[in-house]
Design a protein around this motif. Structure first.
Motif, PDB file in Angstrom:
ATOM      1  N   THR A   1       1.103  -1.243   0.085  1.00 25.88           N
ATOM      2  CA  THR A   1      -0.002   0.063  -0.284  1.00 25.88           C
ATOM      3  C   THR A   1       0.974   1.241  -0.121  1.00 25.88           C
ATOM      4  O   THR A   1       1.943   1.357   0.899  1.00 25.88           O
ATOM      5  N   LEU A   2       0.445   2.342  -0.897  1.00 28.84           N
ATOM      6  CA  LEU A   2       1.565   3.147  -0.645  1.00 28.84           C
ATOM      7  C   LEU A   2       0.459   4.155  -0.347  1.00 28.84           C
ATOM      8  O   LEU A   2      -0.770   4.917  -0.153  1.00 28.84           O
ATOM      9  N   GLY A   3       1.426   4.762   0.484  1.00 32.34           N
ATOM     10  CA  GLY A   3       1.171   6.559   0.570  1.00 32.34           C
ATOM     11  C   GLY A   3       0.594   6.663   2.073  1.00 32.34           C
ATOM     12  O   GLY A   3      -0.369   5.895   2.519  1.00 32.34           O
ATOM     13  N   THR A   4      -0.804   7.200   1.242  1.00 34.83           N
ATOM     14  CA  THR A   4      -2.092   7.428   2.155  1.00 34.83           C
ATOM     15  C   THR A   4      -3.123   6.324   2.736  1.00 34.83           C
ATOM     16  O   THR A   4      -3.991   6.042   2.685  1.00 34.83           O
ATOM     17  N   GLY A   5      -2.691   5.306   1.515  1.00 36.69           N
ATOM     18  CA  GLY A   5      -3.695   4.274   1.341  1.00 36.69           C
ATOM     19  C   GLY A   5      -4.228   4.312  -0.111  1.00 36.69           C
ATOM     20  O   GLY A   5      -5.618   3.277  -0.194  1.00 36.69           O
ATOM     21  N   GLU A   6      -4.047   5.124  -0.542  1.00 34.56           N
ATOM     22  CA  GLU A   6      -4.925   5.663  -1.559  1.00 34.56           C
ATOM     23  C   GLU A   6      -4.746   4.889  -3.242  1.00 34.56           C
ATOM     24  O   GLU A   6      -5.373   4.538  -4.092  1.00 34.56           O
ATOM     25  N   SER A   7      -3.295   3.746  -2.929  1.00 37.01           N
ATOM     26  CA  SER A   7      -3.399   2.445  -4.203  1.00 37.01           C
ATOM     27  C   SER A   7      -2.140   2.158  -3.719  1.00 37.01           C
ATOM     28  O   SER A   7      -1.729   2.249  -2.247  1.00 37.01           O
ATOM     29  N   ILE A   8      -2.364   1.056  -4.899  1.00 38.22           N
ATOM     30  CA  ILE A   8      -1.133  -0.081  -4.566  1.00 38.22           C
ATOM     31  C   ILE A   8      -0.095  -0.958  -5.072  1.00 38.22           C
ATOM     32  O   ILE A   8      -0.631  -0.378  -6.244  1.00 38.22           O
ATOM     33  N   ARG A   9       0.872  -0.772  -5.182  1.00 40.73           N
ATOM     34  CA  ARG A   9       1.865  -0.987  -6.181  1.00 40.73           C
ATOM     35  C   ARG A   9       2.223  -2.618  -5.646  1.00 40.73           C
ATOM     36  O   ARG A   9       1.881  -3.179  -4.796  1.00 40.73           O
ATOM     37  N   ARG A  10       1.534  -3.665  -7.152  1.00 48.13           N
ATOM     38  CA  ARG A  10       2.060  -5.026  -7.022  1.00 48.13           C
ATOM     39  C   ARG A  10       3.348  -5.136  -8.050  1.00 48.13           C
ATOM     40  O   ARG A  10       3.661  -4.664  -9.043  1.00 48.13           O
ATOM     41  N   ARG A  11       4.674  -6.020  -7.214  1.00 46.09           N
ATOM     42  CA  ARG A  11       5.180  -5.917  -8.093  1.00 46.09           C
ATOM     43  C   ARG A  11       5.074  -7.620  -9.152  1.00 46.09           C
ATOM     44  O   ARG A  11       3.483  -8.601  -7.888  1.00 46.09           O
ATOM     45  N   ARG A  12       5.111  -7.917 -10.328  1.00 46.80           N
ATOM     46  CA  ARG A  12       4.626  -9.600 -10.708  1.00 46.80           C
ATOM     47  C   ARG A  12       5.240  -9.978 -11.636  1.00 46.80           C
ATOM     48  O   ARG A  12       6.438  -9.151 -12.053  1.00 46.80           O
ATOM     49  N   GLU A  13       6.082 -11.547 -11.974  1.00 48.07           N
ATOM     50  CA  GLU A  13       5.974 -11.750 -12.816  1.00 48.07           C
ATOM     51  C   GLU A  13       5.147 -12.833 -13.847  1.00 48.07           C
ATOM     52  O   GLU A  13       4.870 -13.736 -13.577  1.00 48.07           O
ATOM     53  N   CYS A  14       5.994 -12.707 -15.079  1.00 46.56           N
ATOM     54  CA  CYS A  14       4.918 -13.201 -16.228  1.00 46.56           C
ATOM     55  C   CYS A  14       5.521 -14.968 -16.019  1.00 46.56           C
ATOM     56  O   CYS A  14       6.809 -14.915 -15.919  1.00 46.56           O
ATOM     57  N   ILE A  15       4.611 -15.346 -15.785  1.00 46.36           N
ATOM     58  CA  ILE A  15       4.806 -16.901 -16.308  1.00 46.36           C
ATOM     59  C   ILE A  15       4.912 -17.260 -17.407  1.00 46.36           C
ATOM     60  O   ILE A  15       6.612 -18.643 -17.834  1.00 46.36           O
ATOM     61  N   SER A  16       4.862 -16.535 -18.355  1.00 49.43           N
ATOM     62  CA  SER A  16       5.286 -17.407 -19.664  1.00 49.43           C
ATOM     63  C   SER A  16       6.925 -17.358 -19.970  1.00 49.43           C
ATOM     64  O   SER A  16       7.879 -17.948 -20.483  1.00 49.43           O
ATOM     65  N   CYS A  17       7.109 -15.684 -19.600  1.00 51.33           N
ATOM     66  CA  CYS A  17       8.828 -15.750 -19.990  1.00 51.33           C
ATOM     67  C   CYS A  17       9.809 -15.166 -18.289  1.00 51.33           C
ATOM     68  O   CYS A  17      11.268 -15.347 -18.786  1.00 51.33           O
ATOM     69  N   GLY A  18       9.015 -14.723 -17.710  1.00 52.93           N
ATOM     70  CA  GLY A  18       9.469 -15.185 -15.808  1.00 52.93           C
ATOM     71  C   GLY A  18      10.189 -13.263 -16.054  1.00 52.93           C
ATOM     72  O   GLY A  18      10.397 -12.612 -14.839  1.00 52.93           O
ATOM     73  N   TYR A  19       9.814 -12.830 -17.096  1.00 51.12           N
ATOM     74  CA  TYR A  19       9.792 -11.056 -16.653  1.00 51.12           C
ATOM     75  C   TYR A  19       8.800 -10.661 -15.959  1.00 51.12           C
ATOM     76  O   TYR A  19       8.625 -10.440 -15.384  1.00 51.12           O
ATOM     77  N   ARG A  20       9.944  -9.593 -14.800  1.00 56.69           N
ATOM     78  CA  ARG A  20       9.239  -9.327 -14.081  1.00 56.69           C
ATOM     79  C   ARG A  20       9.115  -7.763 -13.949  1.00 56.69           C
ATOM     80  O   ARG A  20       9.428  -6.838 -14.448  1.00 56.69           O
ATOM     81  N   PHE A  21       7.717  -6.938 -13.813  1.00 50.86           N
ATOM     82  CA  PHE A  21       6.943  -5.680 -13.661  1.00 50.86           C
ATOM     83  C   PHE A  21       5.954  -5.418 -12.677  1.00 50.86           C
ATOM     84  O   PHE A  21       5.718  -6.073 -11.634  1.00 50.86           O
ATOM     85  N   THR A  22       6.194  -4.011 -12.482  1.00 49.67           N
ATOM     86  CA  THR A  22       5.187  -3.398 -11.427  1.00 49.67           C
ATOM     87  C   THR A  22       3.470  -2.462 -12.211  1.00 49.67           C
ATOM     88  O   THR A  22       4.005  -1.895 -13.364  1.00 49.67           O
TER      89      THR A  22
END
Length: 155
Positions: free
Chosen positions: A18-39
């Motif tokens: 949860t970021l800042g005042t709880g108004e947004s959420i940051r998620r780290r993700r990983e692609c199952i197909s290629c393994g690339y990580r993104f936010t």
């Protein structure tokens, strides 16, 4: 979520914060197909608060327009900047409360709120705002409004 690297729609969430005042959420993700990580980021999307104009058009509420009109009315009057800022905030809060269910407020109601507050603070600013808001066409309308103030004062 589509992978920005390979375009696959299969991914898994590795971490959520949860970021800042709880108004947004940051998620780290990983692609199952290629393994690339993104936010990715998630935010609540709120409908904007609207002002309904006299002709029926709707515009997003703009605090700066309210501020400009009130500041013009209070120009060269003995009212502090802090009092002006508080007045604008009070009107904005009252407008949001009044239009809470429909997420909109008619300009007529907003204008009357401003007039009511200005009347309590400074009669000259009240007349200035009223002359623009009520579209005084001639001197008689102006004099009538001043006389109303005088009658209220003596009651």
């Amino acid at each position: 979520m589509r992978c920005p690297y390979c375009g696959s729609l299969d991914d898994k969430v590795i971490e959520s914060r949860t970021l800042g005042t709880g108004e947004s959420i940051r998620r780290r993700r990983e692609c199952i197909s290629c393994g690339y990580r993104f936010t990715s980021y998630e935010r609540i999307e709120e409908k904007p608060f609207m002002v309904v104009k006299r002709d029926g058009r709707r515009q997003p509420f703009d605090r700066s327009k309210l501020e400009k009109g009130i500041s013009r009315a209070l120009e060269k009057r003995p009212v502090s900047a802090m009092m002006t800022e508080n007045l604008i905030s009070e009107i904005e809060d009252a407008a949001f409360i009044k239009g809470k269910s429909s997420r909109e407020i008619p300009t007529a109601e907003l204008g009357e709120m401003v007039l009511e507050k200005l009347y309590k603070i400074d009669k000259v600013a009240y007349i200035r705002f009223a002359s623009v808001y009520r579209h005084f066409e001639n001197l008689e309308e102006f004099i009538t409004e001043v006389n109303k103030i005088e009658q209220k004062k003596h009651q």
